[in-house]
Design a protein around this motif. Structure first.
Motif, PDB file in Angstrom:
ATOM      1  N   ASP A 241     -19.300   0.819  11.233  1.00 42.19           N
ATOM      2  CA  ASP A 241     -17.964   1.318  11.571  1.00 42.19           C
ATOM      3  C   ASP A 241     -17.629   2.530  10.695  1.00 42.19           C
ATOM      4  OD1 ASP A 241     -15.498   1.471  12.688  1.00 42.19           O
ATOM      5  OD2 ASP A 241     -14.748  -0.438  11.932  1.00 42.19           O
ATOM      6  N   PRO A 242     -18.047   3.755  11.089  1.00 41.46           N
ATOM      7  CA  PRO A 242     -17.773   4.948  10.267  1.00 41.46           C
ATOM      8  C   PRO A 242     -16.276   5.125  10.020  1.00 41.46           C
ATOM      9  CG  PRO A 242     -19.330   5.455  12.021  1.00 41.46           C
ATOM     10  CD  PRO A 242     -18.784   4.090  12.313  1.00 41.46           C
ATOM     11  N   THR A 243     -15.890   5.128   8.755  1.00 35.73           N
ATOM     12  CA  THR A 243     -14.477   5.103   8.392  1.00 35.73           C
ATOM     13  C   THR A 243     -14.184   6.095   7.272  1.00 35.73           C
ATOM     14  OG1 THR A 243     -14.309   2.765   8.991  1.00 35.73           O
ATOM     15  CG2 THR A 243     -12.608   3.635   7.556  1.00 35.73           C
ATOM     16  N   LEU A 244     -13.041   6.767   7.398  1.00 36.87           N
ATOM     17  CA  LEU A 244     -12.584   7.724   6.390  1.00 36.87           C
ATOM     18  C   LEU A 244     -11.218   7.283   5.880  1.00 36.87           C
ATOM     19  CD1 LEU A 244     -12.732  10.514   4.930  1.00 36.87           C
ATOM     20  CD2 LEU A 244     -11.739  11.516   6.988  1.00 36.87           C
ATOM     21  N   ALA A 245     -11.038   7.288   4.555  1.00 36.37           N
ATOM     22  CA  ALA A 245      -9.762   6.913   3.937  1.00 36.37           C
ATOM     23  C   ALA A 245      -9.058   8.174   3.443  1.00 36.37           C
ATOM     24  CB  ALA A 245      -9.988   5.946   2.785  1.00 36.37           C
ATOM     25  N   ILE A 246      -7.849   8.419   3.976  1.00 38.20           N
ATOM     26  CA  ILE A 246      -7.072   9.610   3.628  1.00 38.20           C
ATOM     27  C   ILE A 246      -5.812   9.170   2.895  1.00 38.20           C
ATOM     28  CG2 ILE A 246      -5.944  11.685   4.516  1.00 38.20           C
ATOM     29  CD1 ILE A 246      -7.643  11.357   7.062  1.00 38.20           C
ATOM     30  N   ASP A 247      -5.610   9.681   1.697  1.00 36.93           N
ATOM     31  CA  ASP A 247      -4.466   9.286   0.873  1.00 36.93           C
ATOM     32  C   ASP A 247      -3.151   9.553   1.609  1.00 36.93           C
ATOM     33  OD1 ASP A 247      -2.294   9.693  -1.281  1.00 36.93           O
ATOM     34  OD2 ASP A 247      -3.952   8.843  -2.426  1.00 36.93           O
ATOM     35  N   ILE A 248      -2.315   8.520   1.716  1.00 38.41           N
ATOM     36  CA  ILE A 248      -1.058   8.636   2.461  1.00 38.41           C
ATOM     37  C   ILE A 248      -0.126   9.661   1.826  1.00 38.41           C
ATOM     38  CG2 ILE A 248       1.073   7.398   3.071  1.00 38.41           C
ATOM     39  CD1 ILE A 248      -0.597   4.893   3.485  1.00 38.41           C
ATOM     40  N   ASN A 249      -0.082   9.701   0.495  1.00 38.44           N
ATOM     41  CA  ASN A 249       0.878  10.555  -0.210  1.00 38.44           C
ATOM     42  C   ASN A 249       0.432  12.004  -0.317  1.00 38.44           C
ATOM     43  OD1 ASN A 249       2.689   8.388  -0.772  1.00 38.44           O
ATOM     44  ND2 ASN A 249       1.329   7.717  -2.412  1.00 38.44           N
ATOM     45  N   THR A 250      -0.857  12.225  -0.592  1.00 46.73           N
ATOM     46  CA  THR A 250      -1.330  13.586  -0.860  1.00 46.73           C
ATOM     47  C   THR A 250      -2.102  14.213   0.288  1.00 46.73           C
ATOM     48  OG1 THR A 250      -3.420  12.828  -1.837  1.00 46.73           O
ATOM     49  CG2 THR A 250      -1.509  13.002  -3.309  1.00 46.73           C
ATOM     50  N   GLY A 251      -2.584  13.388   1.236  1.00 44.86           N
ATOM     51  CA  GLY A 251      -3.416  13.915   2.312  1.00 44.86           C
ATOM     52  C   GLY A 251      -4.843  14.206   1.879  1.00 44.86           C
ATOM     53  N   LYS A 260     -15.627  -0.582   7.640  1.00 44.50           N
ATOM     54  CA  LYS A 260     -14.187  -0.354   7.637  1.00 44.50           C
ATOM     55  C   LYS A 260     -13.612  -0.687   6.265  1.00 44.50           C
ATOM     56  CE  LYS A 260      -9.986  -1.296  10.272  1.00 44.50           C
ATOM     57  NZ  LYS A 260      -9.395  -2.038  11.406  1.00 44.50           N
ATOM     58  N   LEU A 261     -12.857   0.247   5.692  1.00 45.56           N
ATOM     59  CA  LEU A 261     -12.340   0.093   4.329  1.00 45.56           C
ATOM     60  C   LEU A 261     -10.969  -0.578   4.363  1.00 45.56           C
ATOM     61  CD1 LEU A 261     -13.422   3.597   2.984  1.00 45.56           C
ATOM     62  CD2 LEU A 261     -14.579   1.412   2.627  1.00 45.56           C
ATOM     63  N   THR A 262     -10.963  -1.872   4.644  1.00 40.99           N
ATOM     64  CA  THR A 262      -9.697  -2.595   4.772  1.00 40.99           C
ATOM     65  C   THR A 262      -8.964  -2.711   3.438  1.00 40.99           C
ATOM     66  OG1 THR A 262     -10.853  -4.713   4.486  1.00 40.99           O
ATOM     67  CG2 THR A 262     -10.550  -3.930   6.733  1.00 40.99           C
ATOM     68  N   HIS A 263      -9.701  -2.673   2.318  1.00 45.40           N
ATOM     69  CA  HIS A 263      -9.048  -2.821   1.012  1.00 45.40           C
ATOM     70  C   HIS A 263      -8.243  -1.587   0.616  1.00 45.40           C
ATOM     71  CE1 HIS A 263     -12.594  -0.529  -0.331  1.00 45.40           C
ATOM     72  NE2 HIS A 263     -11.935  -0.265  -1.439  1.00 45.40           N
ATOM     73  N   MET A 264      -8.377  -0.483   1.377  1.00 44.19           N
ATOM     74  CA  MET A 264      -7.635   0.739   1.066  1.00 44.19           C
ATOM     75  C   MET A 264      -6.512   1.005   2.063  1.00 44.19           C
ATOM     76  SD  MET A 264     -10.794   3.269  -0.039  1.00 44.19           S
ATOM     77  CE  MET A 264      -9.706   4.435  -0.858  1.00 44.19           C
ATOM     78  N   ALA A 265      -6.276   0.057   2.967  1.00 39.59           N
ATOM     79  CA  ALA A 265      -5.325   0.284   4.063  1.00 39.59           C
ATOM     80  C   ALA A 265      -3.890   0.451   3.579  1.00 39.59           C
ATOM     81  CB  ALA A 265      -5.414  -0.864   5.066  1.00 39.59           C
ATOM     82  N   GLN A 266      -3.545  -0.114   2.412  1.00 40.12           N
ATOM     83  CA  GLN A 266      -2.174  -0.018   1.917  1.00 40.12           C
ATOM     84  C   GLN A 266      -1.839   1.370   1.384  1.00 40.12           C
ATOM     85  OE1 GLN A 266       0.243  -2.418   2.101  1.00 40.12           O
ATOM     86  NE2 GLN A 266      -1.243  -3.573   3.321  1.00 40.12           N
ATOM     87  N   GLU A 267      -2.830   2.060   0.838  1.00 39.92           N
ATOM     88  CA  GLU A 267      -2.575   3.355   0.202  1.00 39.92           C
ATOM     89  C   GLU A 267      -3.171   4.534   0.961  1.00 39.92           C
ATOM     90  OE1 GLU A 267      -6.195   3.089  -3.039  1.00 39.92           O
ATOM     91  OE2 GLU A 267      -4.338   1.970  -3.392  1.00 39.92           O
ATOM     92  N   CYS A 268      -3.927   4.236   2.013  1.00 40.22           N
ATOM     93  CA  CYS A 268      -4.602   5.303   2.757  1.00 40.22           C
ATOM     94  C   CYS A 268      -4.454   5.116   4.264  1.00 40.22           C
ATOM     95  CB  CYS A 268      -6.096   5.348   2.419  1.00 40.22           C
ATOM     96  SG  CYS A 268      -6.467   5.832   0.725  1.00 40.22           S
ATOM     97  N   THR A 269      -4.507   6.239   4.971  1.00 42.03           N
ATOM     98  CA  THR A 269      -4.655   6.204   6.417  1.00 42.03           C
ATOM     99  C   THR A 269      -6.141   6.035   6.718  1.00 42.03           C
ATOM    100  OG1 THR A 269      -2.766   7.673   6.733  1.00 42.03           O
ATOM    101  CG2 THR A 269      -4.331   7.498   8.556  1.00 42.03           C
ATOM    102  N   ILE A 270      -6.486   5.053   7.533  1.00 41.51           N
ATOM    103  CA  ILE A 270      -7.885   4.781   7.847  1.00 41.51           C
ATOM    104  C   ILE A 270      -8.226   5.428   9.185  1.00 41.51           C
ATOM    105  CG2 ILE A 270      -9.633   3.010   8.170  1.00 41.51           C
ATOM    106  CD1 ILE A 270      -8.414   3.132   5.349  1.00 41.51           C
ATOM    107  N   LYS A 271      -9.117   6.404   9.141  1.00 40.47           N
ATOM    108  CA  LYS A 271      -9.508   7.146  10.342  1.00 40.47           C
ATOM    109  C   LYS A 271     -10.922   6.746  10.754  1.00 40.47           C
ATOM    110  CE  LYS A 271      -9.894  11.887  12.144  1.00 40.47           C
ATOM    111  NZ  LYS A 271      -9.725  13.330  11.826  1.00 40.47           N
TER     112      LYS A 271
END
Length: 570
Positions: A241-251, A260-271
């Motif tokens: 599942d190719p996944t990219l984590a983008i910081d919600i606050n800074t982009g 899939k990076l589920t552990h980063m879902a609270q602080e990042c947008t998962i694309k």
């Protein structure tokens, strides 16, 4: 974030579509990066390989790179050996971060030969190496001498795989062995990275998160094994599942993975992406751009803050001098009173109680006992005249210092709101032009890269400056006398122009332009921001003023919230 062995394993299966392809072109756009054009099954592919310390990678790309006029020696060597070669196989050593590309080609004597192009993804020790069937190195992008490492990498010597720590293959372990290893581990957060090939700290965190373990305590082995096995099986079955984590606050692009990076879902947008090649191409393109922007903005901010500190210190000294100069009338009065009472005073006195006929009071006037009364009076008159002259000079100096501070602070606002590298390069060019950065480039030869922002509101065009030089251009050259000019009131921000073309500007368009002015200002995070507006002919630039600095008259003020979501960019 570096490519880990598990992600490289998934990527290998995608890259195998290149097998049978013909190598047509090879370029080296950067010191540690090459791009290879491949033709296979009537399709063109571009493979990029980098041995950079922070961005070592291999993947297909759609990006176009600027290549040097003269190819570097490594590029020339690859062209000599690989052009017109056919890719026969793409291999990985277990789950290690090493990928081999076997190429069938011919020698100068037309003898068939298999050459191997290997990329080793190992941080600062990353390398790209070409060697022949006898494992003799033909060329490498980084020469490693015996003085630099116990494992030299040089043309003419035997290729040897990098030394590795013995780890278990993640696809060849049962629950009993897993539980035994887990029981003996001291730090569960490092359990997977220390014991299994290809598992990065990022994937380790994901496994622990899915199992409900925070990394500080032991957990039931069956649960951990189940989550671990689930990820490994999905990779082996090409169900990753190719996944990219983008910081919600800074982009900012933070991390990527084949899971899939589920552990980063609270602080990042998962694309999510359809392929790892697509993911890696976007990640490294954007991440490198963001890294360059961060580095450049930090450099420019440091230069500006250094000059601001200088100005703040200078202003403090000037204000002290001005405060002293404001007391100048006291010294004139002392001189007058000494002259008025000169026959009652004697040399050697340290002070005198003298009648002040201006307010009918008695004051104490300090005297220098080494001077006569006339000399004391003369001393006070000299001090008065000196401070009188200093007052006008220091007042002018303070005004200039405050203007410079205002200008430098406006540059900090421009840096904060820069959207791409060209915006920052323009700010750097402005600093060079104003003498804050030394450069051999002549001021007239400096090129500016970016263009003003352009918005549409109904039939009206609205333009917004990105920096002080653009503000000057928009206001002083681009705008006509009847166009409307807007700027936040006493707040650093962009100049905004509404092109009128002889028409009356509707209130809705005025309000939209005011919101743009508020948004592209220091008050972006505020509400009810005051924005001044007037026709362009009421705006003037004083002689000698810094870029972006203007004065204006006959203006009105509108209060708006800096929300531009409904304003269309042209």
């Amino acid at each position: 974030m570096a490519l880990d062995g598990l992600t490289l394993y998934c990527l290998k299966s995608e890259l195998r579509q290149l097998i049978g392809g013909k190598i047509e072109k090879i370029y080296q756009p950067e010191n540690e990066m090459i791009s290879i054009s491949i033709r296979n099954n009537r399709k063109n592919y571009k493979l990029v390989m980098s041995a950079g310390a922070s961005n070592a990678r291999i993947h297909l790309t759609d990006q176009n790179f600027e290549n040097p006029a003269t190819p570097p020696p490594f590029c020339m060597a690859l062209r000599k050996h690989l052009i017109s070669g056919i890719i026969k196989d793409i291999r990985q050593e277990g789950f290690d971060r090493i990928l081999h590309i076997d190429v069938f080609t011919k020698t100068e004597l037309e003898d068939p030969v298999i050459l191997t192009l290997t990329i080793e993804i190992m941080g600062k020790h990353s390398n790209i190496i070409l060697y022949d069937q006898n494992m003799t190195i033909l060329t490498c992008i980084k020469n490693v001498t015996p003085d630099m490492s116990k494992r030299p990498v040089l043309p003419g010597i035997q290729y040897q795989s990098p030394p590795t720590v013995k780890k278990l293959s993640p696809d060849d372990i049962d629950i009993d062995k897993f539980a035994e290893l887990l029981a003996s581990t001291k730090k569960i957060s490092a359990f997977f990275t220390e014991n299994f090939e290809g598992i990065s700290p990022l994937i380790s965190k994901e496994i622990l998160f899915r199992a409900g373990v925070d990394g500080t305590s032991q957990k039931d082995a069956a649960i951990l094994y189940s989550k671990f096995k689930s990820i490994i099986d999905s990779v082996k079955n090409k169900e990753y599942d190719p996944t990219l984590a983008i910081d919600i606050n800074t982009g900012m692009y933070r991390d990527f993975s084949c899971v899939k990076l589920t552990h980063m879902a609270q602080e990042c947008t998962i694309k999510k992406f359809d392929s790892l090649n697509e993911l890696l191409d976007e990640y490294y393109t954007v991440h490198e751009k963001q890294s360059r922007m961060l580095q450049l903005s930090s450099e420019l901010t440091r230069i500006i803050n250094t000059n601001l500190d200088r100005c703040y210190k200078k202003l403090k000294i000037q204000q002290t001098d001005l405060s002293e100069a404001e007391d100048r009338e006291k010294y004139r009065l002392y001189g007058e009173l000494i002259i008025a009472n000169i026959y009652n005073l004697q040399k050697g006195q340290e002070s005198a109680e003298l009648y002040n006929y201006y307010n009918n009071t008695t004051i104490t006037v300090p005297l220098d006992p080494a001077l006569s009364p006339a000399e004391n009076a003369q001393r006070y008159y000299k001090r008065y005249n000196k401070l009188k002259n200093a007052y006008s000079v220091v007042s002018a100096q303070i005004e200039e210092t405050e203007k410079e501070i205002n200008y430098l602070e406006s540059l900090l606002t421009n840096i904060e709101q820069a959207e791409d590298e060209s915006d920052l390069m323009d700010i750097k060019a402005e600093l060079i032009k104003e003498g804050y950065i030394k450069s051999n480039t002549k001021k007239k030869e400096i090129e500016y890269k970016s263009k003003p922002r352009h918005y549409k509101h109904g039939d009206f065009d609205i333009y917004v400056g990105k920096n002080n030089l653009q503000n000057d251009y928009l206001t002083l050259k681009f705008a006509r006398a009847e166009d409307l000019w807007l700027h936040t009131s006493k707040i650093h921000g962009s100049h905004v122009i509404i092109k009128a073309y002889g028409r009356k500007i509707p209130d809705e368009t005025l309000e939209a332009a005011a919101r743009l002015a508020a948004y592209y200002s220091k008050a972006r995070q505020s509400s009810k921001v005051p924005v001044d507006y007037t026709i362009r002919k009421n705006v003037k630039k004083p002689n000698g003023a810094k870029p972006g600095m203007v004065i204006y008259e006959n203006y009105k003020t509108i209060y708006v919230n800096p929300d531009i979501k409904d304003i269309q960019e042209a």
